[in-house]
Design a protein around this motif. Structure first.
Motif, PDB file in Angstrom:
ATOM      1  N   ALA A 158       2.544 -11.089  -1.324  1.00  0.00           N
ATOM      2  CA  ALA A 158       2.409 -12.035  -0.227  1.00  0.00           C
ATOM      3  C   ALA A 158       1.816 -11.404   1.121  1.00  0.00           C
ATOM      4  CB  ALA A 158       3.664 -12.627   0.425  1.00  0.00           C
ATOM      5  N   VAL A 159       1.056 -11.844   1.800  1.00  0.00           N
ATOM      6  CA  VAL A 159       0.333 -11.309   2.802  1.00  0.00           C
ATOM      7  C   VAL A 159       0.752 -12.231   4.303  1.00  0.00           C
ATOM      8  CG1 VAL A 159      -1.962 -10.835   3.815  1.00  0.00           C
ATOM      9  CG2 VAL A 159      -1.479 -10.794   1.482  1.00  0.00           C
ATOM     10  N   THR A 160       0.938 -11.411   5.152  1.00  0.00           N
ATOM     11  CA  THR A 160       1.261 -12.199   6.682  1.00  0.00           C
ATOM     12  C   THR A 160       0.128 -12.256   7.497  1.00  0.00           C
ATOM     13  OG1 THR A 160       1.765 -10.085   7.794  1.00  0.00           O
ATOM     14  CG2 THR A 160       3.631 -10.928   6.409  1.00  0.00           C
ATOM     15  N   PRO A 161      -0.235 -13.191   8.433  1.00  0.00           N
ATOM     16  CA  PRO A 161      -1.427 -13.232   9.122  1.00  0.00           C
ATOM     17  C   PRO A 161      -1.422 -11.909   9.984  1.00  0.00           C
ATOM     18  CG  PRO A 161       0.243 -14.579  10.015  1.00  0.00           C
ATOM     19  CD  PRO A 161       0.821 -14.309   8.704  1.00  0.00           C
ATOM     20  N   ALA A 162      -0.506 -11.119  10.296  1.00  0.00           N
ATOM     21  CA  ALA A 162      -0.640  -9.837  11.031  1.00  0.00           C
ATOM     22  C   ALA A 162      -1.001  -8.808  10.131  1.00  0.00           C
ATOM     23  CB  ALA A 162       0.824  -9.374  11.542  1.00  0.00           C
ATOM     24  N   GLY A 163      -1.313  -9.098   8.849  1.00  0.00           N
ATOM     25  CA  GLY A 163      -1.922  -7.972   8.109  1.00  0.00           C
ATOM     26  C   GLY A 163      -1.085  -7.316   7.296  1.00  0.00           C
ATOM     27  N   ARG A 164       0.346  -7.685   6.894  1.00  0.00           N
ATOM     28  CA  ARG A 164       1.293  -6.962   6.126  1.00  0.00           C
ATOM     29  C   ARG A 164       1.218  -7.296   4.716  1.00  0.00           C
ATOM     30  NH1 ARG A 164       2.399  -2.235   8.188  1.00  0.00           N
ATOM     31  NH2 ARG A 164       4.672  -2.267   6.973  1.00  0.00           N
ATOM     32  N   TRP A 165       1.189  -6.385   3.850  1.00  0.00           N
ATOM     33  CA  TRP A 165       1.106  -6.714   2.346  1.00  0.00           C
ATOM     34  C   TRP A 165       2.498  -6.643   1.787  1.00  0.00           C
ATOM     35  CZ3 TRP A 165      -3.384  -7.661  -0.983  1.00  0.00           C
ATOM     36  CH2 TRP A 165      -4.542  -8.264  -0.290  1.00  0.00           C
ATOM     37  N   MET A 166       2.984  -7.561   1.156  1.00  0.00           N
ATOM     38  CA  MET A 166       4.544  -7.367   0.556  1.00  0.00           C
ATOM     39  C   MET A 166       4.522  -7.529  -0.910  1.00  0.00           C
ATOM     40  SD  MET A 166       6.333  -9.783   3.599  1.00  0.00           S
ATOM     41  CE  MET A 166       5.804 -11.428   3.091  1.00  0.00           C
ATOM     42  N   PHE A 167       4.842  -6.306  -1.337  1.00  0.00           N
ATOM     43  CA  PHE A 167       5.053  -6.310  -2.885  1.00  0.00           C
ATOM     44  C   PHE A 167       6.362  -6.649  -3.219  1.00  0.00           C
ATOM     45  CE2 PHE A 167       1.189  -4.257  -1.696  1.00  0.00           C
ATOM     46  CZ  PHE A 167       0.349  -4.349  -2.968  1.00  0.00           C
ATOM     47  N   PHE A 168       6.613  -7.784  -4.221  1.00  0.00           N
ATOM     48  CA  PHE A 168       7.903  -8.230  -4.774  1.00  0.00           C
ATOM     49  C   PHE A 168       8.173  -7.259  -5.987  1.00  0.00           C
ATOM     50  CE2 PHE A 168       7.018 -11.207  -1.653  1.00  0.00           C
ATOM     51  CZ  PHE A 168       8.112 -12.070  -1.364  1.00  0.00           C
ATOM     52  N   VAL A 169       9.376  -6.555  -6.254  1.00  0.00           N
ATOM     53  CA  VAL A 169       9.680  -5.841  -7.096  1.00  0.00           C
ATOM     54  C   VAL A 169      11.128  -5.975  -7.490  1.00  0.00           C
ATOM     55  CG1 VAL A 169       7.919  -4.158  -6.379  1.00  0.00           C
ATOM     56  CG2 VAL A 169      10.255  -3.818  -5.567  1.00  0.00           C
ATOM     57  N   ARG A 170      11.421  -5.453  -8.549  1.00  0.00           N
ATOM     58  CA  ARG A 170      12.909  -5.520  -9.083  1.00  0.00           C
ATOM     59  C   ARG A 170      13.656  -4.661  -8.008  1.00  0.00           C
ATOM     60  NH1 ARG A 170      11.478  -3.643 -15.061  1.00  0.00           N
ATOM     61  NH2 ARG A 170       9.915  -5.273 -15.335  1.00  0.00           N
ATOM     62  N   PRO A 171      15.014  -4.982  -7.782  1.00  0.00           N
ATOM     63  CA  PRO A 171      15.828  -4.444  -6.410  1.00  0.00           C
ATOM     64  C   PRO A 171      16.286  -3.218  -6.943  1.00  0.00           C
ATOM     65  CG  PRO A 171      16.997  -6.170  -7.787  1.00  0.00           C
ATOM     66  CD  PRO A 171      15.672  -6.174  -8.335  1.00  0.00           C
ATOM     67  N   GLY A 172      16.805  -2.557  -5.889  1.00  0.00           N
ATOM     68  CA  GLY A 172      17.797  -1.258  -6.177  1.00  0.00           C
ATOM     69  C   GLY A 172      17.097   0.163  -5.936  1.00  0.00           C
ATOM     70  N   THR A 173      15.964   0.273  -6.068  1.00  0.00           N
ATOM     71  CA  THR A 173      15.024   1.509  -6.099  1.00  0.00           C
ATOM     72  C   THR A 173      14.541   1.955  -4.671  1.00  0.00           C
ATOM     73  OG1 THR A 173      14.244   0.913  -8.512  1.00  0.00           O
ATOM     74  CG2 THR A 173      13.152   3.002  -6.976  1.00  0.00           C
ATOM     75  N   PRO A 174      14.945   3.215  -4.230  1.00  0.00           N
ATOM     76  CA  PRO A 174      14.672   3.697  -2.854  1.00  0.00           C
ATOM     77  C   PRO A 174      13.119   3.978  -2.912  1.00  0.00           C
ATOM     78  CG  PRO A 174      16.673   4.748  -3.872  1.00  0.00           C
ATOM     79  CD  PRO A 174      15.981   4.100  -4.599  1.00  0.00           C
ATOM     80  N   LEU A 175      12.505   4.184  -1.716  1.00  0.00           N
ATOM     81  CA  LEU A 175      11.180   4.620  -1.713  1.00  0.00           C
ATOM     82  C   LEU A 175      11.064   5.972  -1.909  1.00  0.00           C
ATOM     83  CD1 LEU A 175       9.966   3.143   2.024  1.00  0.00           C
ATOM     84  CD2 LEU A 175       9.397   2.147  -0.480  1.00  0.00           C
ATOM     85  N   ARG A 176       9.774   6.333  -2.502  1.00  0.00           N
ATOM     86  CA  ARG A 176       9.559   7.700  -2.871  1.00  0.00           C
ATOM     87  C   ARG A 176       9.185   8.553  -1.654  1.00  0.00           C
ATOM     88  NH1 ARG A 176       5.197   7.656  -8.106  1.00  0.00           N
ATOM     89  NH2 ARG A 176       4.827   9.412  -6.950  1.00  0.00           N
ATOM     90  N   PRO A 177       9.574   9.707  -1.600  1.00  0.00           N
ATOM     91  CA  PRO A 177       9.412  10.324  -0.493  1.00  0.00           C
ATOM     92  C   PRO A 177       8.095  10.269   0.248  1.00  0.00           C
ATOM     93  CG  PRO A 177      10.531  11.852  -2.010  1.00  0.00           C
ATOM     94  CD  PRO A 177      10.140  10.316  -2.881  1.00  0.00           C
ATOM     95  N   GLU A 178       6.761  10.258  -0.665  1.00  0.00           N
ATOM     96  CA  GLU A 178       5.560  10.080  -0.002  1.00  0.00           C
ATOM     97  C   GLU A 178       5.579   8.876   0.814  1.00  0.00           C
ATOM     98  OE1 GLU A 178       4.904  11.031  -4.380  1.00  0.00           O
ATOM     99  OE2 GLU A 178       6.687  10.648  -3.231  1.00  0.00           O
ATOM    100  N   LEU A 179       6.044   7.810   0.409  1.00  0.00           N
ATOM    101  CA  LEU A 179       6.120   6.325   0.997  1.00  0.00           C
ATOM    102  C   LEU A 179       7.110   6.617   2.232  1.00  0.00           C
ATOM    103  CD1 LEU A 179       5.713   3.945  -1.993  1.00  0.00           C
ATOM    104  CD2 LEU A 179       3.931   4.947  -0.724  1.00  0.00           C
ATOM    105  N   ASP A 180       8.244   7.007   2.030  1.00  0.00           N
ATOM    106  CA  ASP A 180       9.257   6.994   3.139  1.00  0.00           C
ATOM    107  C   ASP A 180       8.937   7.810   4.254  1.00  0.00           C
ATOM    108  OD1 ASP A 180      11.990   5.882   3.634  1.00  0.00           O
ATOM    109  OD2 ASP A 180      12.862   8.033   3.407  1.00  0.00           O
ATOM    110  N   ALA A 181       8.027   8.726   4.033  1.00  0.00           N
ATOM    111  CA  ALA A 181       7.583   9.593   5.266  1.00  0.00           C
ATOM    112  C   ALA A 181       6.443   8.567   5.994  1.00  0.00           C
ATOM    113  CB  ALA A 181       6.750  10.805   4.782  1.00  0.00           C
ATOM    114  N   CYS A 182       6.233   7.637   5.624  1.00  0.00           N
ATOM    115  CA  CYS A 182       5.205   6.712   6.424  1.00  0.00           C
ATOM    116  C   CYS A 182       5.914   5.606   7.387  1.00  0.00           C
ATOM    117  CB  CYS A 182       4.044   6.157   5.671  1.00  0.00           C
ATOM    118  SG  CYS A 182       3.104   7.159   4.646  1.00  0.00           S
TER     119      CYS A 182
END
Length: 243
Positions: A135-159
């Protein structure tokens, strides 16, 4: 003397428009619920601010209309229908049970989605592990729907502008409107048969896209560095980082 009655044309048209809007939102909310995605009503957009109807609520941005929204979010179609019977509530989806959402800036989302579509085109949808609803919001955020329960990888969590929505969070869903415009699907759930990809596969694509954007921004920079490089502010309605 002849009296002329002026009909309230503008209010009637406004009421009709709000009625159509309410029916569209209710239909979408019922559909999400029918596929097991827990729904909760969000505050109604009035002008450029949101109103939930709760006395003294100071929140002007998108937010749940129910104080106990996390407990009340439901997949019961009758209950969902009743919520939207009279008011054009924003449709909010509770995350962390049926799915998580990885919320990223537009540049990163567009590149990752392009990679997912290329992968699906080569291998076929049934083998495209990273292909799922986006999904995409009009403010320019892209939302990827995924299976639940997995934390962000460090490379992504640092952003700081990458957010994982898990338990205790929510995201707005199409066709809800924000002050800047409507939320819409870049990849509709129907397009992927309501299939949710593994979070790891999507995060791998996002990490690859992030490294590619960094190389373009600074060719001398190591591809696996940490830190924020995409200076896109988070949208208020999707600002909560779930653990």
């Amino acid at each position: 003397m002849q009296w002329r009655t002026r009909h309230p044309v503008v209010p009637v048209r406004l009421a009709e428009r709000l009625g159509v809007e309410r029916l569209r939102l209710r239909r979408a909310a019922r559909r999400y619920a029918a596929h097991g995605w827990a729904v909760t009503p969000g505050a109604c957009l009035t002008g450029d601010r949101f109103s939930c109807g709760r006395a003294g609520c100071p929140i002007m941005g998108c937010h749940p209309a129910l104080e106990s929204w996390e407990d009340d979010a439901s997949t019961d179609r009758a209950r969902v229908s009743d919520w939207w019977r009279h008011r054009p509530y924003t449709v909010l989806l509770a995350t962390g049970v049926s799915f998580d959402v990885v919320d990223v800036p537009a540049a990163l989302g567009l590149r990752a989605l392009g990679a997912a579509r290329l992968h699906a085109g080569v291998l076929g949808l049934e083998h495209a592990d990273g292909r799922g609803p986006v999904a995409v919001t009009p403010a320019g955020r892209w939302m990827f729907f995924v299976r639940p329960g997995t934390p962000l990888r460090p490379e992504l969590d640092a952003c700081l502008d990458i957010v994982r929505h898990g338990r205790g969070s929510w995201v707005p869903a199409a066709p809800s409107r924000m002050p800047e415009g409507p939320v819409h699907w870049a990849v509709a759930p129907d397009e992927v048969h309501w299939r949710l990809p593994a979070a790891g596969a999507v995060q791998t694509m996002l990490c690859d896209a992030l490294a590619s954007l960094r190389r373009r921004a600074d060719p001398a920079r190591p591809p696996h560095g940490t830190g924020q490089i995409l200076c896109v502010p988070r949208q208020l309605s999707t600002s909560r980082r779930a653990g």
